[in-house]
Scaffold this active site. Structure first.
Site, short mmCIF file in Angstrom:
data_model
loop_
_atom_site.label_atom_id
_atom_site.label_comp_id
_atom_site.label_asym_id
_atom_site.label_seq_id
_atom_site.Cartn_x
_atom_site.Cartn_y
_atom_site.Cartn_z
CB ILE A 11 -35.50 39.01 -37.44
CG1 ILE A 11 -34.58 38.60 -37.26
CG2 ILE A 11 -36.62 38.04 -37.35
CD1 ILE A 11 -34.01 37.23 -37.97
CG HIS A 12 -39.31 41.81 -41.64
ND1 HIS A 12 -38.57 41.29 -43.07
CD2 HIS A 12 -40.68 41.72 -42.76
CE1 HIS A 12 -38.74 40.77 -44.72
NE2 HIS A 12 -40.25 41.45 -44.16
#
Ligand code: UDP
Length: 388
Positions: free
Chosen positions: A223-224
């Site tokens: 997740i970024h």
């Protein structure tokens, strides 16, 4: 594909050598550029008068997000290293344009080659086009149709100032056509990330999985995206969803620095540590090993959605739209709203049972880099191009 690794620091031999100036800056661009740089080096070794000059903007600059990729992927060392990470979008893009412009004035390349959709991509393209240096865009035509994403703005602007657009998929070609960009400057090359996954998977074959992963089945999580990390409600919902889903499957999560910062500020890291193996960002070879070994992928990354498919793994994407629409159409990828913990947990539990058919050649023939270099060599100064 040849081994490549030496800094190509030699002066450009003579005026008739084609000079390609590549701008990179962020992790996914290192993966994409690696295979094209190798291909350029192969042409050089075969006697073609071509040379690549690499400018790294420093958008991602640390060991885990940049150095490790140069080392293990044998990417030629950048000729110029700028230090433009950690700034706001405007400041970063503005300073990039200014500093890339001075490199361009000095070097006067035949092509500006840019990749993907980051601020480095758009800055390189704008700096070049204003100096009448033709721009070639790898991964052209991708659209999420969400203009709130900074990446979408970067894609649209870059495509509209490019002379040669390398579209990875049929849908990317159609998107460009719908925006009035068609004809000989658009070339469907396939996807350089597919080339990279094939090449580096064979290199990584004997590498162990990162420490702490163990032998149990796991979901690989990344997740970024700013839309997820910078929205506390969404990040909380994602952590809650991973907690629920961890009853169905263990999680292995290489944590992007931006995500680690946001999780820490919200006091969510301890909760995740209780249910997941948290890693620092891993190098590409380790990432490929994780993608091959996992049961499914949970991500908001663009590239990781495709890599899941390359390795035949079901994907759950924590976004409401994607640029890689063909994966959703064939059922390889499922989109889930990132603020809906219940639906995310359910999609992960369902994904454990899902199988993926990889028989359609959605991303080309594994030789996208060769098609790209062919086009650059045969289209000096952005003149007429032919589709392969
Ligand atoms: N990647 C990696 N290590 C990690 C996470 C991702 O090598 O810890 C690779 C991944 O395999 C893919 C690329 O980085 O090739 C994707 O980058 P990212 O998710 O940062 O960007 P996006 O594709 O969303 O633009």
């Amino acid at each position: 594909m040849p081994e490549a690794g030496n800094p190509s620091s030699a002066a450009f031999p003579n005026a008739s050598t084609m000079k390609i100036l590549t701008v990179i800056g962020a992790r996914p661009q290192l993966v994409k550029a690696a295979v094209v740089s190798h291909e350029i080096q192969a042409r050089q070794q075969a006697g073609t008068a071509v040379q690549e000059l690499i400018v790294h903007t420093g958008q991602h600059f640390d060991k885990n997000m940049s150095d490790v990729f140069f080392d293990e992927m044998s990417i030629p060392r950048p000729h110029r290293m700028l230090a433009l990470g950690g700034l706001s979008h405007g400041a970063m893009t503005g300073r990039m344009i200014e500093q890339i412009e001075s490199v361009l004035v000095e070097e006067r390349p035949d092509w500006m080659l840019v990749y993907g959709d980051t601020n480095s991509t758009m800055a390189g393209a704008l700096a070049a086009v204003k100096l009448h240096i033709p721009v070639a865009h790898v991964e052209a035509g991708l659209r999420s149709w969400n203009r709130a994403m900074p990446e979408e703005i970067n894609r649209v602007v870059t495509d509209h100032v490019s002379s040669l657009l390398f579209a990875p998929t049929d849908s990317a070609v159609a998107n460009l056509k719908a925006e009035g960009i068609a004809g000989q400057q658009v070339v469907r090359t396939g996807d350089v990330m597919f080339d990279a996954s094939l090449f580096y998977a064979s290199k990584a074959v004997n590498l162990p999985l990162p420490a702490g992963v163990g032998n149990r089945p796991f979901a690989l999580v990344t997740i970024h995206r700013a839309e997820n990390t910078d929205d506390p409600k969404r990040l909380q919902a994602i952590v809650e969803a991973l907690e629920r889903a961890s009853r169905a499957i263990h999680m292995v999560f290489p944590v992007h620095p931006r995500t680690r910062g946001a999780l820490g500020r919200l006091g969510l890291l301890d909760r995740l540590e209780a249910i997941a193996t948290l890693l620092d960002p891993v190098g590409y070879l380790e990432m490929v090993q994780l993608e091959k070994a996992c049961t499914l992928v949970v991500t908001d990354s663009g590239g990781v959605q495709k890599e899941a498919y390359f390795f035949g793994k079901p994907c759950v994407t924590l976004r409401t739209e994607t640029e890689w629409t063909e994966l959703v159409e064939i059922g390889a990828n499922v989109l889930v709203a990132p603020d809906d913990a219940q639906s995310i947990a359910q999609a992960i539990a369902d994904g454990v049972q899902r199988t993926v058919d990889t028989s359609a050649q959605l991303y080309g023939d594994g030789h996208a880099a060769a098609h790209i270099v062919d086009q650059l060599l045969s289209n000096l100064h952005g003149s007429a191009c032919t589709n392969p």
